[in-house]
Design a protein around this motif. Structure first.
Motif, mmCIF file in Angstrom:
data_model
loop_
_atom_site.group_PDB
_atom_site.id
_atom_site.type_symbol
_atom_site.label_atom_id
_atom_site.label_comp_id
_atom_site.label_asym_id
_atom_site.label_seq_id
_atom_site.Cartn_x
_atom_site.Cartn_y
_atom_site.Cartn_z
ATOM 1 N N ALA A 178 5.561 6.228 -5.342
ATOM 2 C CA ALA A 178 6.162 5.086 -6.408
ATOM 3 C C ALA A 178 7.010 6.011 -7.233
ATOM 4 C CB ALA A 178 5.252 4.577 -6.985
ATOM 5 N N ASN A 179 6.836 7.202 -7.500
ATOM 6 C CA ASN A 179 7.575 7.923 -8.273
ATOM 7 C C ASN A 179 8.900 8.359 -7.585
ATOM 8 O OD1 ASN A 179 6.231 8.316 -10.803
ATOM 9 N ND2 ASN A 179 4.712 9.841 -9.979
ATOM 10 N N MET A 180 8.750 8.716 -6.176
ATOM 11 C CA MET A 180 9.972 8.873 -5.601
ATOM 12 C C MET A 180 10.865 7.709 -5.350
ATOM 13 S SD MET A 180 8.478 11.045 -2.287
ATOM 14 C CE MET A 180 7.108 12.382 -2.576
ATOM 15 N N LEU A 181 10.338 6.372 -5.142
ATOM 16 C CA LEU A 181 10.980 5.482 -5.089
ATOM 17 C C LEU A 181 11.718 4.866 -6.338
ATOM 18 C CD1 LEU A 181 8.819 3.046 -2.952
ATOM 19 C CD2 LEU A 181 11.101 4.247 -2.268
ATOM 20 N N SER A 182 11.120 5.379 -7.586
ATOM 21 C CA SER A 182 11.446 5.011 -8.781
ATOM 22 C C SER A 182 12.809 5.943 -9.100
ATOM 23 C CB SER A 182 10.536 5.283 -9.893
ATOM 24 O OG SER A 182 9.471 4.372 -9.956
ATOM 25 N N SER A 237 0.783 -1.332 0.036
ATOM 26 C CA SER A 237 0.001 -0.017 -0.001
ATOM 27 C C SER A 237 0.810 1.166 0.107
ATOM 28 C CB SER A 237 -0.935 -0.050 1.300
ATOM 29 O OG SER A 237 -0.267 0.037 2.213
ATOM 30 N N LEU A 238 1.952 0.972 0.611
ATOM 31 C CA LEU A 238 2.915 2.156 0.699
ATOM 32 C C LEU A 238 3.273 2.688 -0.754
ATOM 33 C CD1 LEU A 238 5.017 1.869 4.116
ATOM 34 C CD2 LEU A 238 3.465 3.535 3.547
ATOM 35 N N ILE A 239 3.891 1.765 -1.530
ATOM 36 C CA ILE A 239 4.377 1.694 -2.796
ATOM 37 C C ILE A 239 3.468 2.032 -3.668
ATOM 38 C CG2 ILE A 239 5.722 0.377 -4.357
ATOM 39 C CD1 ILE A 239 7.093 -1.109 -2.470
ATOM 40 N N GLY A 240 2.235 1.687 -3.447
ATOM 41 C CA GLY A 240 1.088 1.688 -4.383
ATOM 42 C C GLY A 240 0.530 3.259 -4.664
ATOM 43 N N ASP A 241 0.879 4.220 -3.629
ATOM 44 C CA ASP A 241 0.676 5.529 -3.966
ATOM 45 C C ASP A 241 1.415 5.967 -5.166
ATOM 46 O OD1 ASP A 241 -0.511 8.177 -2.539
ATOM 47 O OD2 ASP A 241 1.476 8.546 -3.247
ATOM 48 N N ALA A 242 0.996 6.716 -5.893
ATOM 49 C CA ALA A 242 1.657 7.266 -7.304
ATOM 50 C C ALA A 242 2.799 8.001 -6.858
ATOM 51 C CB ALA A 242 0.739 7.777 -8.134
ATOM 52 N N ALA A 243 2.590 8.985 -6.018
ATOM 53 C CA ALA A 243 3.619 10.188 -5.516
ATOM 54 C C ALA A 243 4.865 9.184 -4.962
ATOM 55 C CB ALA A 243 3.100 11.027 -4.699
#
Length: 242
Positions: free
Chosen positions: A23-27, A15-21
């Motif tokens: 996910a973009n930070m992790l990417s 659920s943490l990774i599933g947030d678009a913002a």
């Protein structure tokens, strides 16, 4: 004492990774460099206040780590395991339903050469993996790699020590499925060493706020001559971005 990965804990991380913002930070952090909150805010397209909340959640979950230098804070992925998980999700997403996304210059640059946490990815990385295996320097099987004696000598001449594997708990050589090329490139300590060595030689250079790597004129000659890359290594079947 170790944590047990129950369904609930997996769902919490997902659920943490599933947030678009987020996910973009992790990417963005998959580039391997530590970034400031402001840089991550620009990558995610959110405000500084919103970014602070996201970074707090990711830090608490140990998906990212923070390093303080004076008044500045820099964020990075917490471990190679986190990077491997994010890259696996990228591969799954790239293999999903096709979406219309015209390939632009930035996309093409990423496909050619980019960082994948601490190693190289893209067509350059695929060409290097093919060359090392084709020359008998590395043997790949089932996601793992073995550096041969001849390969150790070759790498030593190139400035990379592929010796005693007991000095690190991290595997010397493993494969990582390239999400844009759908073929394995080299990761592990060898993959990281290849990135570090070619950066030091000036064969490649990082680009601002992007994971893309720029190949220098010296790099064009160095990669082709040292690794005996084929003349058409840049060419790849056209696959739309997903």
């Amino acid at each position: 004492m170790s944590n047990v990965a129950s369904g609930n804990t997996i769902a919490e991380v997902a659920s943490l990774i599933g947030d678009a913002a987020r996910a973009n930070m992790l990417s963005a952090l998959m580039g391997g460099q530590a970034l400031t909150a402001g840089e991550l805010a620009r990558q995610a397209g959110v405000t500084a206040q919103t970014t602070s909340g996201h970074l707090g959640k990711l830090t608490e979950a140990r998906l990212i780590a923070v390093e303080k230098q004076g008044r500045h804070r820099y964020y990075r992925l917490a471990s190679p395991d986190v990077a491997h998980a994010i890259h696996a999700l990228m591969s799954v997403a790239a293999s999903g339903p096709k979406r219309h996304h015209p390939i632009g210059p930035k996309d093409e640059a990423l496909r050619l050469a980019r960082t994948c946490y601490d190693h190289m990815a893209g067509r350059l990385a695929i060409a290097l993996a093919d060359a090392l295996t084709g020359n008998g320097y590395v043997v790949l099987a089932d996601g793992a790699g073995l550096v041969t004696d001849e390969g150790r000598r070759f790498l030593c001449d190139f400035g990379i020590d592929a010796g005693d594997a007991t000095r690190s708990r991290r595997p010397l050589c493993r494969t990582c499925l390239d999400w844009s090329e759908r073929r394995p490139h080299l990761a592990g300590r060898l993959g990281a060493a290849l990135l570090d060595r070619t950066l030091a030689l000036g064969w490649i250079a990082r680009t601002a706020e992007s994971r893309a790597l720029r190949i220098s004129r010296a790099g064009e000659a160095g990669f082709s001559g040292t690794f005996d890359l084929p003349a058409d290594w840049r060419r790849s079947p056209s696959t739309p971005f997903s």
